[in-house]
Write an enzyme that holds these catalytic residues in place. Structure first.
Site, PDB file in Angstrom:
ATOM      1  N   ARG A 188       1.864  -2.759  -7.884  1.00  0.00           N
ATOM      2  CA  ARG A 188       2.690  -2.737  -9.149  1.00  0.00           C
ATOM      3  C   ARG A 188       3.565  -4.122  -8.921  1.00  0.00           C
ATOM      4  NH1 ARG A 188       6.015   2.881  -9.243  1.00  0.00           N
ATOM      5  NH2 ARG A 188       3.792   3.282  -9.683  1.00  0.00           N
TER       6      ARG A 188
ATOM      7  N   HIS B 239       4.679   0.584  -4.169  1.00  0.00           N
ATOM      8  CA  HIS B 239       3.804  -0.162  -4.952  1.00  0.00           C
ATOM      9  C   HIS B 239       3.609  -1.519  -4.920  1.00  0.00           C
ATOM     10  CE1 HIS B 239       1.603   3.308  -6.680  1.00  0.00           C
ATOM     11  NE2 HIS B 239       2.693   3.895  -6.867  1.00  0.00           N
TER      12      HIS B 239
ATOM     13  N   ASP C 136      -1.469   5.352  -6.726  1.00  0.00           N
ATOM     14  CA  ASP C 136      -1.480   6.706  -7.296  1.00  0.00           C
ATOM     15  C   ASP C 136      -3.074   7.124  -7.845  1.00  0.00           C
ATOM     16  OD1 ASP C 136       1.352   6.541  -7.141  1.00  0.00           O
ATOM     17  OD2 ASP C 136       1.675   6.050  -9.283  1.00  0.00           O
TER      18      ASP C 136
ATOM     19  N   GLU D 206       5.415  13.700  -4.640  1.00  0.00           N
ATOM     20  CA  GLU D 206       4.149  13.125  -5.865  1.00  0.00           C
ATOM     21  C   GLU D 206       2.946  13.637  -5.285  1.00  0.00           C
ATOM     22  OE1 GLU D 206       6.952   9.842  -8.011  1.00  0.00           O
ATOM     23  OE2 GLU D 206       5.062   9.100  -6.777  1.00  0.00           O
TER      24      GLU D 206
ATOM     25  N   HIS E 260       0.482  10.306  -5.036  1.00  0.00           N
ATOM     26  CA  HIS E 260       0.879   9.096  -4.467  1.00  0.00           C
ATOM     27  C   HIS E 260       0.634   8.829  -2.769  1.00  0.00           C
ATOM     28  CE1 HIS E 260       4.598   5.987  -4.069  1.00  0.00           C
ATOM     29  NE2 HIS E 260       4.292   6.084  -2.896  1.00  0.00           N
TER      30      HIS E 260
END
Length: 266
Positions: free
Chosen positions: A104, A149, A156, A238, A241
């Site tokens: 990301r 990320h 994810d 999460e 994740h």
């Protein structure tokens, strides 16, 4: 005639002076590329399903996220190879991995931060954070100014039972259902039932939340066990994740775009 020629010469000289004094047009800065060590996941394992959510409007922002130009999963090579090992084991059991997000760029994280500070924009609240006051997204840890990320070894993902059909596209403006609603009431996803949808801002997304039982809990533990065996560590808040350890770039937050050209030939 002489006066005309003199006037033309003077005008030409003025143009030359003005041209010399004018700054050269700014050159567009070339986009940064991924350093060696990053690859497109598809080049390592083309069988892993990719549903890159942030290239679509089906996000908690309600729009495509900055920096996501093409739906391609980019990861560090060790992380991609580890996913390949996990995928080989899962295929033998009738399952596939499906990734929602991989590397990301920092510009995407910055987009998240701008959105979180705009308390008037709550277009997607009904699905992604029904019970959370948007003013608490930073304090409760759902949004941060840096993301693992961006270091390239975090992904994810979920599990899909084979054979499967693709998830239908999200239609902007369609009615929203809470991300923790029963599976047949949530936005349709071809994954196994994990108890919540992806990016669900709620404590029910905690991997070991005691309210998640039965098949949903078993699915989470199956995913976690499979990825732990190949070197990934789950973020407890999460279920989707995971970070591959040791990270290839543990201290660097990259900002090259999510684009095939960023890892051309890799």
């Amino acid at each position: 005639m002489r006066s005309v020629l003199r006037a033309l010469a003077t005008a030409a000289a003025a143009v030359l002076v003005a041209t010399a004094a004018s700054p050269a047009p700014a050159q567009a800065r070339p986009e940064p590329k991924a350093p060696e060590g990053f690859v497109a996941l598809r080049s390592v394992d083309p069988t892993i399903i990719q549903e890159m959510r942030y290239t679509t409007a089906h996000t908690f922002l309600g729009e495509r996220v900055d920096g996501y130009r093409q739906p391609v999963c980019i990861l560090t090579r060790p992380a991609a190879r580890a996913l390949h090992l996990a995928q080989k084991r899962l295929l033998r059991q009738g399952y596939s991995l499906k990734v929602y997000d991989c590397y990301r760029p920092q510009r995407a994280v910055d987009h998240f931060v701008r959105w979180a500070k705009d308390l008037d924009d709550q277009a997607m609240k009904g699905e992604f954070y029904p019970l959370i006051d948007k003013s608490r997204l930073f304090d409760d840890g759902y949004i941060a100014e840096k993301s693992g990320h961006s270091r390239g070894s975090t992904v994810d993902l979920t599990l899909v039972r084979l054979p499967t059909l693709p998830t239908r596209p999200y239609r902007p403006g369609e009615p929203l259902a809470p991300c923790f609603a029963p599976k047949d009431e949530r936005f349709p996803d071809n994954s196994v039932d994990m108890g919540t949808g992806y990016d669900c801002f709620d404590t029910l997304s905690h991997t070991d939340d005691p309210r998640i039982q039965g098949a949903q809990r078993a699915n989470r533990q199956f995913l976690k066990r499979t990825l732990t065996d190949v070197g990934f560590v789950n973020l407890p808040e999460e279920w989707w994740h995971f970070t591959h350890r040791p990270e290839l770039f543990p201290d660097t937050y990259f900002d090259f775009p999510v684009d095939r050209r960023s890892v051309a030939g890799r």
